[in-house]
Design a protein around this motif. Structure first.
Motif, PDB file in Angstrom:
ATOM      1  N   ILE A 196       3.816 -10.318  10.228  1.00 18.40           N
ATOM      2  CA  ILE A 196       4.379 -11.007   9.039  1.00 18.40           C
ATOM      3  C   ILE A 196       5.851 -11.058   9.258  1.00 18.40           C
ATOM      4  O   ILE A 196       6.701 -11.597   8.975  1.00 18.40           O
ATOM      5  N   LEU A 247       9.705 -21.980  -1.153  1.00 15.74           N
ATOM      6  CA  LEU A 247       9.116 -23.020  -1.751  1.00 15.74           C
ATOM      7  C   LEU A 247       9.680 -24.280  -2.179  1.00 15.74           C
ATOM      8  O   LEU A 247       9.425 -24.860  -2.343  1.00 15.74           O
ATOM      9  N   PHE A 302      17.160  -9.816  -0.491  1.00 19.85           N
ATOM     10  CA  PHE A 302      15.562  -9.550   0.511  1.00 19.85           C
ATOM     11  C   PHE A 302      16.429  -8.271   0.873  1.00 19.85           C
ATOM     12  O   PHE A 302      15.956  -7.085   1.484  1.00 19.85           O
ATOM     13  N   GLU A 303      17.667  -8.492   1.617  1.00 21.88           N
ATOM     14  CA  GLU A 303      18.191  -7.573   2.453  1.00 21.88           C
ATOM     15  C   GLU A 303      18.774  -6.342   2.347  1.00 21.88           C
ATOM     16  O   GLU A 303      17.620  -5.123   2.944  1.00 21.88           O
ATOM     17  N   CYS A 304      18.746  -6.338   0.661  1.00 24.07           N
ATOM     18  CA  CYS A 304      18.909  -5.191  -0.070  1.00 24.07           C
ATOM     19  C   CYS A 304      17.564  -4.415  -0.922  1.00 24.07           C
ATOM     20  O   CYS A 304      17.602  -3.342  -1.281  1.00 24.07           O
ATOM     21  N   GLU A 305      16.477  -4.972  -0.910  1.00 24.65           N
ATOM     22  CA  GLU A 305      15.630  -4.486  -1.250  1.00 24.65           C
ATOM     23  C   GLU A 305      15.128  -4.279  -2.157  1.00 24.65           C
ATOM     24  O   GLU A 305      14.264  -3.733  -3.537  1.00 24.65           O
ATOM     25  N   ASN A 308       6.453 -14.783  10.488  1.00 19.02           N
ATOM     26  CA  ASN A 308       6.710 -15.417   9.028  1.00 19.02           C
ATOM     27  C   ASN A 308       7.939 -14.981   7.742  1.00 19.02           C
ATOM     28  O   ASN A 308       8.892 -16.060   7.937  1.00 19.02           O
ATOM     29  N   ILE A 309       8.602 -13.399   8.419  1.00 20.01           N
ATOM     30  CA  ILE A 309       9.378 -13.323   7.379  1.00 20.01           C
ATOM     31  C   ILE A 309      10.592 -14.477   7.602  1.00 20.01           C
ATOM     32  O   ILE A 309      11.342 -14.968   7.148  1.00 20.01           O
ATOM     33  N   PHE A 350      11.249  -8.975  -2.588  1.00 19.87           N
ATOM     34  CA  PHE A 350      10.447  -8.537  -1.155  1.00 19.87           C
ATOM     35  C   PHE A 350       9.873  -9.441  -0.902  1.00 19.87           C
ATOM     36  O   PHE A 350      10.041 -11.181  -1.182  1.00 19.87           O
ATOM     37  N   LEU A 351       8.787 -10.249   0.267  1.00 22.43           N
ATOM     38  CA  LEU A 351       8.234 -11.517   0.393  1.00 22.43           C
ATOM     39  C   LEU A 351       7.711 -12.646   0.145  1.00 22.43           C
ATOM     40  O   LEU A 351       8.124 -13.266  -0.026  1.00 22.43           O
ATOM     41  N   PRO A 352       6.917 -11.297  -1.538  1.00 27.05           N
ATOM     42  CA  PRO A 352       6.023 -12.673  -2.259  1.00 27.05           C
ATOM     43  C   PRO A 352       8.095 -13.690  -2.887  1.00 27.05           C
ATOM     44  O   PRO A 352       7.517 -15.107  -3.141  1.00 27.05           O
ATOM     45  N   MET A 388       9.682 -15.460  -0.129  1.00 23.99           N
ATOM     46  CA  MET A 388       8.383 -17.027  -0.190  1.00 23.99           C
ATOM     47  C   MET A 388       8.741 -18.257  -1.577  1.00 23.99           C
ATOM     48  O   MET A 388       8.382 -19.261  -1.286  1.00 23.99           O
ATOM     49  N   GLN A 389       8.513 -17.233  -2.490  1.00 19.12           N
ATOM     50  CA  GLN A 389       8.160 -18.670  -3.676  1.00 19.12           C
ATOM     51  C   GLN A 389      10.235 -19.358  -3.652  1.00 19.12           C
ATOM     52  O   GLN A 389       9.701 -20.996  -4.097  1.00 19.12           O
TER      53      GLN A 389
END
Lengths: 460, 222
Positions: B108, B70, B55-58, B111-112, B61-63, B66-67
């Protein structure tokens, strides 16, 4: 196009769902699905897309996204659903021009198609940067409005009442909003262009009541200005936004539907931002009843819009709407470098070349990461408007190699951008003339460098 | 398959953001007699570390974040009762009360941050957006929080962060909680000015900051 009350009703009659479920079961999977369905892919190198098949696919994907995911109203916890026919009818009936201003300043901003090289785009300058002093505020507005190439302005922010910053939703906020507008009109009046429109949101106003108060005729905002109504989070249409739609639509004002899809947020990467940004323009017309769109995609961590994937996505969304809808668009560039720095000018030139050749109008940049109070330096904005007008004479294919030369000049600096100057560090406070020789030299050097790359930028 | 194999499988299932695979592998590990705490510490959390780095290195992403979160939460619903049955305590690193301050409707970034906190092993109470200052304080008291974390995107809503810190002071509670602030409108100077214990420019760095603050809190309580 379905009528406005029907749009409002959709927020009460759509399927009931939680916000998390809306994102995880509708928006996120549908976005991935439409991206795959239309084969939308960024090659990680291109800045200005020239592939019209891809462009049209982005538009089709955006239509599908709205038809299949809908928008979300947090107040009712319902999904606002629209059929594909309703969406396509709204696109076909979207305004293709918006008329702003009064008297001799009354003009139309038009929707542009990509690669149109024989028109003059709308020129908008300014930004909602915080000012510490009322005199600096008025001087900044006067200076921006006095540039003859400028068609409209965004005015800075002035939050304080009797030396204290107004608290959000407080009565002082209403007064700060009114004060902002009155001072802005004073600055415009001093420029000799009293009819010039203001088309940004007033930063002091966090709530509809403050904006409505500023619309009282004695205070200065008028229907021929532009009023921004924004989507809060991705695909979210809140009641505050719909209240503004109800009011501004009723007084016949220009509504600027406004969106900030986040790179790295729910929209994901470049492809998701391109499709979502396009979808917002479709929703801006259908739901917000906009007369123009204010497109402001942003990087979720860097808080700027001048990364390579973002410029690609922003330009592509302009081209998608320009080819398929004709809705007038401006794009708000958030740039890393501070005012008066070479980095700031390079970023602006790259962004402007990409979006103006793709169908956007001209909008000068806002220093984002290196922003500081009083850092709106009007001559930066004149220079950037000149760059935009020069870019409007090029096609996307001509812009792409120049963008590729520009990006390495600032790409590595985006995480730690160069600090810039303030209004007071550039101008003589009495004459408002540039007295900072370094400031002028940097601008002259960048103008020469751009000419060397193939972009002649005449002084206006 | 040795323990290393099952841990690698657990890690990979989290990296793949595959909830069904995560749950199936957790069941497999428990059936093989692997301790529930080790399932978390040596299997799931290393997977979440990779997710955080991606995530940090792109790369994701957020989706995707989140997966993965979860999937992790579903696994925890199975594992936590097992840990309690065996007399152990949950593996939480600390308790965090989180929210966007009063008047600010942006979610957002917050939430992240919630996801990164949760996937880093913290227990998080997300109060949402437009949060009244007493909600922060009451919830912190109720759950015996280690940290109060506040987000503000707008210049006009920054003051809400100061309001909470001032109210904690007025109630004699300032030293009880570490307070961290962040969000688009904030700066390190602002955090210092209002007396926050820490500021982070990004959600990822906020997790590092939280670890430091919880460590400091434990140190000062000792």
């Amino acid at each position: 196009m379905i009528d406005l009350i029907e749009v409002f009703d959709r927020a009460e009659t759509g399927p009931l769902t939680s916000e998390t479920d809306y994102y995880m079961k509708r928006y996120v999977p549908k976005l991935a699905e439409v991206i795959a369905r239309y084969g939308i892919k960024w090659d990680k190198q291109t800045i200005v897309n020239t592939d019209d098949e891809l462009t049209d696919n982005v538009f089709s994907a955006a239509v599908d996204l709205l038809a299949e995911a809908g928008a979300y109203c947090p107040e009712t916890n319902r999904v606002m659903e629209f059929t594909r026919d309703e969406i396509l009818t709204a696109c076909a009936q979207a305004p293709t021009s918006a008329t702003f201003g009064e008297g001799r300043e009354r003009k139309a901003m038009r929707g542009r198609r990509p690669d149109t090289t024989d028109d003059r785009p709308w020129v908008h300058v300014g930004g909602g940067i915080y000012t510490t002093d009322e005199q600096v505020f008025v001087d900044t507005v006067e200076k921006m409005a006095s540039f003859s190439i400028v068609d409209s302005v965004s005015v800075p922010s002035i939050l304080h009442i009797r030396g204290k910053d107004a608290r959000v939703r407080s009565p002082q906020e209403v007064l700060a909003t009114i004060k902002t507008v009155r001072l802005a009109r004073e600055g415009i009046l001093r420029s000799g262009r009293v009819g010039l429109p203001i088309i940004n949101g007033i930063s002091a106003a966090s709530q509809p009541a403050s904006m409505f108060a500023a619309t009282y005729p004695d205070f200065g905002l008028r229907p021929s200005d532009g009023f921004l109504i924004d989507f809060l989070s991705e695909m979210v249409v809140g009641y505050e936004a719909l209240q503004k739609v109800a009011f501004y639509n009723t007084i016949g004002a220009n509504i600027g539907s406004t969106s900030t899809p986040l790179f790295g947020g729910y929209a994901g990467g470049a492809e998701g931002v391109a499709v979502t940004a396009t979808c917002y323009m479709i929703m801006g017309n259908l739901i917000m009843r906009g007369t123009y769109h204010y497109n402001a995609p942003l990087h979720s961590k860097l808080h700027l819009s001048s990364t390579k994937p973002l410029i690609w996505a922003i330009a592509l969304s302009n081209a998608a709407v320009g080819r398929n809808m004709g809705y007038p668009m401006v794009n708000l560039p958030y740039l890393g470098g501070g005012s008066g720095t070479k980095q700031y000018h390079y970023e602006m030139a790259c962004y402007m070349l990409a979006v103006v050749t793709s169908g956007g109008n001209v909008f000068s940049g806002h220093p984002a990461m290196a922003v500081q109070p009083d850092s709106l330096v009007p001559d930066d904005h004149r220079f950037h408007a000149e760059i935009g007008l020069a870019a409007a004479r090029l096609t996307r294919a001509e812009a792409e190699p120049i963008c590729q030369k520009l990006f390495p000049l600032f790409g590595d600096k985006l995480k730690e951008p160069d600090k810039g100057l303030t209004f007071q560090e550039v101008y003589d406070p009495r004459t408002k003339r540039i007295v900072n020789a370094d400031y002028q030299r940097v601008m002259d050097e960048v103008r020469e460098e751009l000419a060397g790359m193939g972009l002649e930028v005449p002084v206006s | 398959m040795g323990d290393d194999g099952i841990f690698e499988e657990l890690k990979q299932s989290v990296i793949d953001q595959d909830e069904e695979k995560v749950l199936a592998t957790v069941d497999k590990a428990l059936a093989a007699g692997v301790d529930a705490r080790k399932v978390i510490d040596d299997g799931l959390l290393p997977g979440l570390d990779v997710i955080g780095e991606q995530f940090e290195c792109e790369e994701i992403f957020l989706p995707e974040l989140m997966q993965a979160a979860l999937a992790f939460q579903s696994a925890m619903a199975v594992l936590e009762p097992k840990i309690r049955e065996s007399g152990g305590e949950g593996p939480k690193k600390g308790r965090i009360v989180l929210g966007t301050v009063k008047g600010d409707l942006h979610s957002i970034g917050k939430n992240i941050l919630r996801l990164l906190f949760e996937t880093s092993g913290y227990e998080v109470w997300d109060l949402g957006i437009d949060v009244d200052l007493f909600k922060f304080i009451d919830k912190a008291k109720e759950v015996d929080a280690d940290i109060i974390a506040m987000s503000a995107l707008l210049t006009t809503t920054l003051i809400g962060q100061k309001d909470v810190i001032d109210a904690l002071g007025e109630q004699g509670l300032r030293d009880k909680y570490r307070v961290m602030v962040g969000g688009g409108a904030t700066t390190e100077e602002w955090a210092q000015k209002i007396g926050a214990d820490g500021w982070a420019p990004s959600a990822y760095e906020a997790v590092t900051l939280a670890a430091r603050l919880v460590g400091a809190q434990a140190g000062s309580a000792a």
